[in-house]
Write an enzyme that holds these catalytic residues in place. Structure first.
Site: not given
Ligand code: MRU
Length: 359
Positions: A45, A88, A238, A249
């Site tokens: 992830r 995703r 993201d 997140k």
């Molecule tokens: O659901 P996830 O664990 O994939 O979410 C990850 C995040 O929100 C991170 O902060 C984001 O992807 C940046 S990672 C360098």
């Protein structure tokens, strides 16, 4: 450095992030469908890491395709990219990486390249995406560390570290670079309910690197800020819209509001592949809704009464007015972001021969 993901002849090897920190396991995913499921189920992830995984999944699918001719391979390719793109919806790096693989495939197929050449070149492209990601993170670290104090406490949310990327990390890369340059930083990691990326992953990788880290429950951040115990907040992203609105997140938005209220700088660190300059603002960012079980259960144990429904949006959008600066591999963007991000787009990637590809 932790190996988040690795290409092997048998398939794509990834550290299983669902099991950390108690079990450190590196299963190999042998088909593109297995890679897609690994992304969906959060074996891997973090926006940049799922981009690398998707690129490797595409290469694996093409290498192992049973198509008899180029037309068959084109149709397999379509299916492979469709399956990987459906895993995703929020992190734009996934789509960016698949687009990059699509461009190369089309170029080679239009040139009537043979099957072996196409597969080999796609593997090389996936490996290039992986290498560039680490280089970009280190560059981001050099730019971003200058914004952090010489000593103090930095709060972070989720995991934007080596585990969320091909290595080194984005937000945690900036922290790593600051520590490497001699700054005395302490990190406070939000536990990040419901998937606990902060408690399980950020704490694990910083602890392994001997960086001072303490975990707090998400609802403690405001009190720590009010007590003057936090000097800066830094998170990953993201997807970032053209105006600088940031999807990250769930729980990032309230942190940004709290940071503004307490006059604490709020930084976002993300590679240029996380920017989606085609969308004008954050209202266009699709927000993934995940399985209710992530909220109703902890470690397989039900904590919400059976029969009670829950909400589980995986991300939120922080409006640009709460963001002090966006740290990218091309430099630091300051408000107003519509202009500063566009300037970085025009500048292009520094020192890369394939500069045109993703500018
Ligand atoms: O659901 P996830 O664990 O994939 O979410 C990850 C995040 O929100 C991170 O902060 C984001 O992807 C940046 S990672 C360098």
């Amino acid at each position: 450095m932790i190996k988040t993901i690795e290409w092997t002849d048998e398939g794509v090897k990834m550290i299983d992030q669902r099991k950390l920190p108690t079990v450190e396991e590196y299963p190999v995913f042998k088909t593109y469908e297995e890679v897609a499921e690994a992304i969906r189920s959060m074996v891997i992830r973090g926006a940049p890491a799922i981009g690398v995984a998707a690129a490797m999944g595409v290469a694996l699918g093409v290498r192992d395709s049973k198509a008899k001719n180029l037309e068959g391979l084109r149709s397999d390719f379509e299916q492979i990219t469709k399956v990987l793109a459906s895993t995703r919806p929020t992190a734009v790096n996934l789509f960016w990486a698949i687009e990059r693989m699509k461009r190369l495939f089309k170029e080679l197929a239009d040139d009537d390249a043979d099957r072996r050449t196409i597969a080999d070149q796609l593997i090389q492209e996936a490996l290039a995406i992986q290498t560039e990601d680490i280089e970009n993170n280190k560059r981001m670290g050099r730019f971003g560390q200058q914004l952090l104090p010489d000593s103090g406490t930095v709060l972070t949310h989720c995991n934007a570290g080596a585990l969320a990327t091909a290595g080194y990390g984005t937000a945690l890369g900036v922290i790593r670079a600051a520590v490497e340059s001699g700054k005395h930083l302490r990190v406070v990691a939000d536990e990040t309910r419901p998937f606990l990326q902060g408690a399980r992953l950020t704490a694990w990788e910083l602890w392994k690197d001997d960086i001072d880290v303490r975990v707090i429950a998400d609802n403690m951040a405001g009190t720590f800020m009010h007590q003057g115990l936090i000097d800066a907040v830094i998170v990953g992203a993201d997807r970032i819209a053209a105006n600088g609105d940031v999807a990250n997140k769930i729980g990032t938005y309230p942190l940004a509001v709290l940071a503004k209220q307490h006059d604490i700088p709020f930084y976002v660190a993300a590679p240029f592949s996380t920017l989606d300059l085609k969308i004008p603002d954050g209202s266009h960012i699709p927000i993934e809704q995940r399985d209710a079980k992530e909220v109703t259960h902890i470690g397989g144990v039900r904590i919400v009464p059976d029969g009670v429904s829950v909400f589980n949006p995986a991300f939120d959008v922080t409006p640009n007015e709460f963001v002090t600066a966006i740290i990218t591999d091309r430099g630091v963007a300051l408000p107003p972001y519509l202009q500063s991000l566009d300037r970085l787009r025009v500048a292009g990637p520094a020192g890369r021969p394939d500069a045109k590809k993703d500018s």
